[in-house]
Design an enzyme around this catalytic site. Sequence first.
Site, mmCIF file in Angstrom:
data_model
loop_
_atom_site.group_PDB
_atom_site.id
_atom_site.type_symbol
_atom_site.label_atom_id
_atom_site.label_comp_id
_atom_site.label_asym_id
_atom_site.label_seq_id
_atom_site.Cartn_x
_atom_site.Cartn_y
_atom_site.Cartn_z
ATOM 1 N N LYS A 208 -8.881 1.682 3.871
ATOM 2 C CA LYS A 208 -8.280 1.028 2.706
ATOM 3 C C LYS A 208 -6.776 1.260 2.617
ATOM 4 O O LYS A 208 -6.017 0.369 2.230
ATOM 5 C CB LYS A 208 -8.992 1.525 1.451
ATOM 6 C CG LYS A 208 -8.376 1.108 0.134
ATOM 7 C CD LYS A 208 -7.463 2.173 -0.458
ATOM 8 C CE LYS A 208 -8.168 3.489 -0.638
ATOM 9 N NZ LYS A 208 -7.259 4.548 -1.139
ATOM 10 N N LYS A 266 -3.469 8.199 4.170
ATOM 11 C CA LYS A 266 -2.464 7.904 3.144
ATOM 12 C C LYS A 266 -1.061 8.228 3.658
ATOM 13 O O LYS A 266 -0.109 7.461 3.438
ATOM 14 C CB LYS A 266 -2.766 8.690 1.869
ATOM 15 C CG LYS A 266 -4.019 8.230 1.158
ATOM 16 C CD LYS A 266 -4.327 9.092 -0.045
ATOM 17 C CE LYS A 266 -5.501 8.523 -0.825
ATOM 18 N NZ LYS A 266 -6.718 8.339 -0.011
#
Length: 304
Positions: A208, A266
């Site tokens: 994601k 991230k």
Amino acid sequence: MRVVVALGGNALLKRGEPMTAERQRANVKAAAPALAAIAMSHQLVLSHGNGPQVGLLALQAAAYPDVEPYPLDILSAQTEGMIGYVIEQELGNELPPDIPLATVLTMIEVDPDDPAFGDPAKFVGPVYPQDQAEKLAADQGWTVKPDGEYWRRVVPSPEPRRIFEIRPIRWLLDRGVIVICAGGGGVPTMFAPGNGKALVGVEAVIDKDLASQLLAAEVGADLLVLATDVDGVYLDWGTPRQRRLDVVPASELRKPALAAGSMGPKVEAARRFVTATGRRAAIGSLAEIEAIVAGTAGTQVVPT
């Protein structure tokens, strides 16, 4: 500013919580006021995780042996609609009624030769004790790996290459719509080998955060926020020497110490976005989202 916020799975389900619709809605409702505050001052684009939801749907499908289990791309599409619906509703409840929202089912192209297909590494589904995870792996043909003190199913996670719906997403943003898209990394899609014009789904889950980085670059975002359940990126995490990085140049994020663990995607997504665009990215707690956007909280990643 045009701000892309990638909601971590904790925005929907915290680790160890029951995976009920009521619990997911309650978590989204709790996050909605802070997101609404961003939307009132900036143009907001939202993406989100879906790992626990995809895993739950896969387990439910496996419990019904009369029908072949649905593949991961179909499950990803289902969760995009389900989660987008809840976010759209709860966020809309916090905003003036004249602010439009739209959830866009998003297909993202992957490469059939991506090495990730030979090394499943993306966690999906709930956590299990090791013995239960190993039994499920034997029964279901899964690959399982440790995730902290627990174990989880892992699946291939190929690199996102292209967002097929990027033109309608841009069209909506240019008309002032809050767009929820690329949920769960988007639906993994490729051109069928031997037929370059036929799109087919892929048994995989795209990360994601990397998909959100691609989305942010493609829509010309001024800021990419990777929201999670910790207040930033730490060096020497879990030791007496741990310390949070407040402002860090993108080039510093190549250090191996920052690439390990669950924060790795991230960190890499932030590094890619800042390097490619020369704009800012940030990693931090959803509870501090307003301060993160203002640049006063979280780990702020800036151009070198």
